[in-house]
Design an enzyme around this catalytic site. Structure first.
Site, PDB file in Angstrom:
ATOM      1  CG  ASP A  36      17.724  48.185  21.369  1.00 43.95           C
ATOM      2  OD1 ASP A  36      18.771  48.853  21.335  1.00 43.95           O
ATOM      3  OD2 ASP A  36      17.685  47.002  21.812  1.00 43.95           O
ATOM      4  CE1 TYR A 147      32.355  45.323  16.769  1.00 41.85           C
ATOM      5  CE2 TYR A 147      34.580  46.191  16.620  1.00 41.85           C
ATOM      6  CZ  TYR A 147      33.232  46.389  16.822  1.00 41.85           C
ATOM      7  OH  TYR A 147      32.752  47.653  17.065  1.00 41.85           O
ATOM      8  CG  ASP A 181      32.522  54.483  29.799  1.00 44.80           C
ATOM      9  OD1 ASP A 181      31.971  53.366  29.929  1.00 44.80           O
ATOM     10  OD2 ASP A 181      32.981  55.139  30.749  1.00 44.80           O
TER      11      ASP A 181
HETATM   12  P1  NAD Z   1      25.960  48.565  23.210  1.00 46.43           P
HETATM   13  O1  NAD Z   1      26.717  47.428  22.590  1.00 46.43           O
HETATM   14  O2  NAD Z   1      26.162  48.861  24.637  1.00 46.43           O
HETATM   15  O3  NAD Z   1      24.399  48.372  22.945  1.00 46.43           O
HETATM   16  C1  NAD Z   1      24.002  47.734  21.784  1.00 46.43           C
HETATM   17  C2  NAD Z   1      22.500  47.840  21.591  1.00 46.43           C
HETATM   18  O4  NAD Z   1      22.207  47.030  20.459  1.00 46.43           O
HETATM   19  C3  NAD Z   1      21.649  47.305  22.743  1.00 46.43           C
HETATM   20  O5  NAD Z   1      20.661  48.258  23.059  1.00 46.43           O
HETATM   21  C4  NAD Z   1      21.067  46.026  22.165  1.00 46.43           C
HETATM   22  O6  NAD Z   1      19.774  45.728  22.685  1.00 46.43           O
HETATM   23  C5  NAD Z   1      21.019  46.350  20.692  1.00 46.43           C
HETATM   24  N1  NAD Z   1      21.002  45.184  19.810  1.00 46.43           N
HETATM   25  C6  NAD Z   1      21.744  44.060  19.939  1.00 46.43           C
HETATM   26  N2  NAD Z   1      21.415  43.200  18.969  1.00 46.43           N
HETATM   27  C7  NAD Z   1      20.460  43.799  18.210  1.00 46.43           C
HETATM   28  C8  NAD Z   1      19.723  43.414  17.070  1.00 46.43           C
HETATM   29  N3  NAD Z   1      19.887  42.197  16.519  1.00 46.43           N
HETATM   30  N4  NAD Z   1      18.829  44.285  16.541  1.00 46.43           N
HETATM   31  C9  NAD Z   1      18.652  45.491  17.096  1.00 46.43           C
HETATM   32  N5  NAD Z   1      19.298  45.905  18.191  1.00 46.43           N
HETATM   33  C10 NAD Z   1      20.199  45.059  18.736  1.00 46.43           C
HETATM   34  O7  NAD Z   1      26.214  49.876  22.345  1.00 46.43           O
HETATM   35  P2  NAD Z   1      27.554  50.499  21.776  1.00 46.43           P
HETATM   36  O8  NAD Z   1      28.769  49.995  22.510  1.00 46.43           O
HETATM   37  O9  NAD Z   1      27.246  51.934  21.700  1.00 46.43           O
HETATM   38  O10 NAD Z   1      27.666  49.892  20.297  1.00 46.43           O
HETATM   39  C11 NAD Z   1      26.824  50.347  19.261  1.00 46.43           C
HETATM   40  C12 NAD Z   1      27.539  50.188  17.938  1.00 46.43           C
HETATM   41  O11 NAD Z   1      28.761  50.935  17.986  1.00 46.43           O
HETATM   42  C13 NAD Z   1      27.928  48.758  17.573  1.00 46.43           C
HETATM   43  O12 NAD Z   1      27.747  48.565  16.174  1.00 46.43           O
HETATM   44  C14 NAD Z   1      29.405  48.704  17.928  1.00 46.43           C
HETATM   45  O13 NAD Z   1      30.092  47.732  17.179  1.00 46.43           O
HETATM   46  C15 NAD Z   1      29.815  50.101  17.568  1.00 46.43           C
HETATM   47  N6  NAD Z   1      31.069  50.551  18.183  1.00 46.43           N
HETATM   48  C16 NAD Z   1      31.186  50.584  19.539  1.00 46.43           C
HETATM   49  C17 NAD Z   1      32.390  50.988  20.105  1.00 46.43           C
HETATM   50  C18 NAD Z   1      32.590  51.009  21.601  1.00 46.43           C
HETATM   51  O14 NAD Z   1      33.745  51.125  22.039  1.00 46.43           O
HETATM   52  N7  NAD Z   1      31.528  50.955  22.406  1.00 46.43           N
HETATM   53  C19 NAD Z   1      33.471  51.365  19.289  1.00 46.43           C
HETATM   54  C20 NAD Z   1      33.315  51.341  17.906  1.00 46.43           C
HETATM   55  C21 NAD Z   1      32.095  50.918  17.358  1.00 46.43           C
END
Ligand code: NAD
Length: 245
Positions: A36, A147, A181
């Site tokens: 991370d 996005y 979530d």
């Molecule tokens: P989150 O967004 O809560 O956490 C993201 C994590 O990414 C954090 O720990 C942050 O420190 C890390 N991060 C940010 N920039 C970074 C970088 N440049 N290099 C390395 N790490 C970095 O987590 P989430 O909501 O589980 O999202 C994770 C992935 O899932 C993302 O790609 C998001 O687009 C995708 N996603 C999320 C959802 C949702 O509803 N939460 C839905 C579909 C897809």
């Protein structure tokens, strides 16, 4: 122990889906390298190797690839949400979203694929999994221009890598969750003008009537990194509570 003997590296494993995936893969017997950008978020991942890694830093990616050795599984999870229509997005926001969400996955794949090809030559297979979204080429959502564009590109990258390396034992798939979530979703809800209504709106998107938990998503991640999915490549698999029925 569906991942016994496998080494899996995960980006953005400090919180949310990435962190839950690290825990789930370790529980299935994998050697997990959780990475991370934020070191503090990697604390408390028991029995899991951790490394600070920002996926926008090409030199750091090359260094970590040299250090960890060949992988059986790479889960490119890192991504951020840019909120807004095409009229709201600045050139800087657009470039940053593409750099992190798409180019980050290309850089990771380019750095780790040579080792994964060696591993696949030995074992028969290695798996790359890219985090896309239902908000992508699959479905449009309001205020998700940058996005949705980046996540559509993730699906294109996934199919291109799958096509190029299918004969060498590399599989490459994308996972497309619904609304999950996680801390960043909670942040989006909290920063809305009316957070109570914003939460209701996020829930209402899923015909199943609730948000996904991270544990609704991790079984598909374990499946795609395991040999159970050995005949699956180039696919964008939805786990979305019925949004795209
Ligand atoms: P989150 O967004 O809560 O956490 C993201 C994590 O990414 C954090 O720990 C942050 O420190 C890390 N991060 C940010 N920039 C970074 C970088 N440049 N290099 C390395 N790490 C970095 O987590 P989430 O909501 O589980 O999202 C994770 C992935 O899932 C993302 O790609 C998001 O687009 C995708 N996603 C999320 C959802 C949702 O509803 N939460 C839905 C579909 C897809």
């Amino acid at each position: 122990m569906r991942l016994r003997g496998k080494t899996v590296l995960i980006t953005a494993a400090g919180q949310g889906i990435g962190r839950a995936s690290a825990i789930a893969c370790a529980a299935e017997g994998a050697r997990v390298i959780a990475t991370d950008r934020d070191a503090a978020l990697l604390e408390g991942l028991e029995g899991i190797e951790t490394r600070v890694l920002d996926v926008t830093d090409a030199a750091a990616i090359q260094a970590i690839a040299a250090e960890t050795g060949p992988l059986d599984g790479l889960f490119n999870c890192a991504g951020i949400v840019h909120d807004g229509t095409v009229l709201d997005v600045t050139d800087a926001d657009w470039a940053f979203a593409l750099d992190l969400n798409v180019t980050g996955m290309m850089r990771m794949t380019r750095a780790f694929l040579p080792g994964m090809l060696d591993r696949a030559a030995e074992t028969g297979s290695a798996s790359i999994l890219n985090m896309a979204s239902m908000a992508s080429s699959i479905k449009g959502f309001a205020n998700r221009t940058a996005y949705g564009t980046t996540k559509a590109a993730v699906i294109g990258l996934t199919k291109a890598v799958a096509a190029d390396f299918v004969k060498q034992g590399i599989r490459c798939n994308a996972i497309c969750p619904g609304t999950v979530d996680t801390p960043s979703l909670r942040g989006r809800i909290a920063s809305a003008v009316d957070p109570v209504q914003a939460e209701k709106n996020f829930i209402a998107r899923q015909p199943m009537g609730r948000l996904a938990t991270v544990d609704d998503i991790t079984p598909m991640i374990v499946y795609l990194l395991s040999d159970e999915s050995r005949f699956v490549s180039g696919q964008a698999l939805l786990v979305d509570g019925g949004v795209t029925i």
